[in-house]
Motif scaffolding. Sequence first.
Motif, short mmCIF file in Angstrom:
data_model
loop_
_atom_site.label_atom_id
_atom_site.label_comp_id
_atom_site.label_asym_id
_atom_site.label_seq_id
_atom_site.Cartn_x
_atom_site.Cartn_y
_atom_site.Cartn_z
N ALA A 1 48.34 -11.82 20.23
CA ALA A 1 47.13 -11.01 19.45
C ALA A 1 45.82 -11.67 19.41
CB ALA A 1 47.71 -11.07 17.74
N MET A 2 45.98 -13.09 20.01
CA MET A 2 44.49 -13.64 20.39
C MET A 2 44.27 -13.35 21.98
SD MET A 2 41.94 -15.58 20.08
CE MET A 2 42.22 -16.15 18.15
N ARG A 3 43.04 -13.09 22.17
CA ARG A 3 42.57 -12.81 23.35
C ARG A 3 42.55 -13.89 24.33
NH1 ARG A 3 38.74 -9.03 25.53
NH2 ARG A 3 37.69 -9.74 27.28
N ASN A 4 43.22 -13.61 25.47
CA ASN A 4 43.16 -14.32 26.38
C ASN A 4 44.28 -15.48 26.29
OD1 ASN A 4 41.59 -13.10 28.24
ND2 ASN A 4 39.92 -14.34 28.02
N VAL A 5 45.19 -15.37 25.24
CA VAL A 5 46.17 -16.26 24.98
C VAL A 5 47.45 -15.22 25.25
CG1 VAL A 5 47.61 -17.45 23.37
CG2 VAL A 5 45.26 -17.60 23.41
N TRP A 6 48.53 -15.95 26.31
CA TRP A 6 49.53 -15.35 26.70
C TRP A 6 51.05 -16.03 26.51
CZ3 TRP A 6 47.99 -10.97 29.89
CH2 TRP A 6 46.54 -11.04 30.17
N ALA A 7 51.98 -15.33 26.30
CA ALA A 7 53.26 -16.22 25.92
C ALA A 7 54.48 -15.56 26.65
CB ALA A 7 53.49 -16.00 24.34
N ILE A 8 55.09 -16.34 27.23
CA ILE A 8 56.42 -15.79 28.19
C ILE A 8 57.59 -16.47 27.88
CG2 ILE A 8 54.56 -15.27 30.05
CD1 ILE A 8 55.55 -17.91 31.37
N GLY A 9 58.65 -16.19 28.38
CA GLY A 9 60.01 -16.72 28.34
C GLY A 9 60.56 -16.71 26.88
N ASP A 10 61.34 -17.77 26.77
CA ASP A 10 62.11 -18.02 25.39
C ASP A 10 61.43 -17.95 24.37
OD1 ASP A 10 64.39 -18.40 27.22
OD2 ASP A 10 64.80 -20.54 26.48
N LEU A 11 59.91 -18.32 24.31
CA LEU A 11 59.14 -18.21 23.22
C LEU A 11 58.99 -16.83 22.57
CD1 LEU A 11 57.39 -20.57 21.71
CD2 LEU A 11 55.59 -19.69 23.16
N VAL A 12 59.22 -15.59 23.50
CA VAL A 12 58.85 -14.30 23.17
C VAL A 12 60.01 -13.63 22.88
CG1 VAL A 12 56.66 -14.50 24.05
CG2 VAL A 12 58.67 -13.33 25.26
N GLY A 13 61.22 -14.23 22.63
CA GLY A 13 62.64 -13.40 22.37
C GLY A 13 63.56 -13.30 23.60
N GLU A 14 64.58 -12.47 23.00
CA GLU A 14 65.66 -12.14 23.79
C GLU A 14 65.21 -11.10 24.85
OE1 GLU A 14 68.58 -13.89 23.89
OE2 GLU A 14 68.69 -14.79 21.74
N PRO A 15 66.03 -11.25 26.10
CA PRO A 15 67.07 -12.35 26.55
C PRO A 15 66.38 -13.66 26.88
CG PRO A 15 66.96 -10.83 28.28
CD PRO A 15 66.08 -10.46 27.12
N MET A 16 66.83 -14.82 26.39
CA MET A 16 66.41 -16.02 26.80
C MET A 16 67.01 -16.40 28.10
SD MET A 16 66.57 -17.40 22.70
CE MET A 16 65.42 -18.94 22.79
N LEU A 17 66.36 -16.01 29.09
CA LEU A 17 66.95 -16.23 30.48
C LEU A 17 65.82 -16.74 31.34
CD1 LEU A 17 69.04 -12.98 30.78
CD2 LEU A 17 70.10 -15.38 30.24
N ALA A 18 66.43 -17.64 32.26
CA ALA A 18 65.20 -18.23 33.12
C ALA A 18 64.54 -17.10 33.94
CB ALA A 18 65.81 -19.24 33.99
N HIS A 19 65.26 -16.24 34.56
CA HIS A 19 64.74 -15.25 35.57
C HIS A 19 63.77 -14.46 34.78
CE1 HIS A 19 68.99 -14.49 34.50
NE2 HIS A 19 68.58 -13.17 34.35
N ALA B 1 61.89 -15.37 32.35
CA ALA B 1 60.56 -16.04 32.07
C ALA B 1 59.81 -16.26 33.52
CB ALA B 1 61.02 -17.57 31.65
N SER B 2 60.54 -16.22 34.44
CA SER B 2 59.88 -16.47 35.82
C SER B 2 59.11 -15.02 36.16
CB SER B 2 60.86 -16.72 36.73
OG SER B 2 61.40 -18.15 36.69
N ALA B 3 59.83 -14.00 35.90
CA ALA B 3 59.20 -12.63 36.11
C ALA B 3 58.09 -12.20 35.29
CB ALA B 3 60.14 -11.47 35.85
N GLN B 4 57.86 -12.73 33.97
CA GLN B 4 56.76 -12.88 33.18
C GLN B 4 55.81 -13.58 33.68
OE1 GLN B 4 58.67 -13.41 29.32
NE2 GLN B 4 58.83 -11.12 28.99
#
Length: 473
Positions: free
Chosen positions: A306-324, A326-329
């Motif tokens: 919701a904050m401009r130019n702040v991004w979040a990826i991987g386990d922080l943003v929910g399931e599935p909590m998988l490494a691949h 997170a890498s894609a994101q």
Amino acid sequence: MTEKKTCKVLVVGAGPGGYVAAIRAGQLGLDTIIVEGERTGGTCLIRGCIPSKALIHGANRFQEIQEHVGDGKFGISLTSGPELNMARMIAWKDSVVDKLNSGVEGLLKKAGVTVVKGWATFSNAKNCTVTTADGDIQIEAEHVILANGSSATELPNIPYSEHVVSSTEALQLTDVPKHLVVIGAGYIGLELGIAYRKLGAEVTFVEGLERLLPLYDKEMTRPIEQWLKKHKTDIIYQARAQSVEEIGGKPVLTYTDKNGEQQQLSADKILVTVGRRPNTNGWGLENMCVDMDGPFVKVDNQCRTAMRNVWAIGDLVGEPMLAHKASAQGEMVAEIIAGHRREFDPVAIPAVCFTEPEIVGVGLTPEQAKNEGEDVIVGKFPFAAIGKALAMDAGTDGGFVRITARKADHIILGIHAVGAHVAELSGEFALALEMGARLEDLAHTIHVHPSLSEATMEAALATLGKAIHISNG
């Protein structure tokens, strides 16, 4: 005096999401800083995916050698069994981790990324103070990518201790416990529990639900249950762990069974594997004005918060909590910041459990497809009819490949497999769904003979009702 830095992109967390984001941003010419409180590589590389697979490989090798004692197998026999030096196995596992850790650091350096080792605390969305061994560093960034990852969930009534451990400590044990009790029969608990069973431990699983691996249907998990039964590994279902106390120098678990009665179980170690939680506390997330989705940071299909130019990826943003995932994101976000048109919209994200045997899921199961209103056709092919599987002594574990497709147009909706080495088939499964493949595409793609991948082709043929190497009746 506090050092100050500015950058175009600040990445917080050097796990598989964060370091990929940083490397890609560096490749694209963006001035990038990555902050990591521990070692680059994150949970997956340092204390999760990689070290656990190394331990599993060592356990497999130990068990395989044991099978050659006495009469032996394949004409190979040994007069005595192997000796296990657990400390040396752990040291070898650590050497694999160290090599990959060094590789990640080298890739970051080559991409021109500045690595800051310390703990970042945000005062607002674009400013943080990093506490390092050499003092504080203030960093101001135009874009912030949050890749803080997750941690093992601790049971409030069963805190970690010398006797109660998480998966992190389970990967550092230098002695095999005589009796290991595993709370939770999900993929982490099963992977580690099975590995320690192969290393000689007595293993008991305590599971709150009425079956293991609830994300997979019973047809998929049956071969795993058969292996556990064959190797005298108990699972206590519908059991609720209550507390642990030390009696006679050993931890004793008190749990409530399916009838509501209290029972006790003595062990040498108790491994808690009841899931993971996003790392949202202790670094100033509350100062960044982002929205939450339950325990996770809320993002859109480009991983924008919701904050401009702040991004979040991987386990922080929910399931599935998988490494691949997170890498894609991470790769995607770096490219969006650089001006590319991207969004995170995969058809399916493959999931693999490195159990015995392995299990793979991509897309919808037959039941899930029907629940979404699809009229489906389903076919499967057993590894017992695949020559390469039999030649590898891997075709008698009840494994198979199963394909779920839409009846009307034969579009593949899901591919699932269980069996030895099936993790290596996950790429073909995911590609088929991502490309919108039909059954005929897989059935008419010439697969190498002999190979395990033939089972995918044969399963497609079986779904069409024209299997070659099994009866269609």
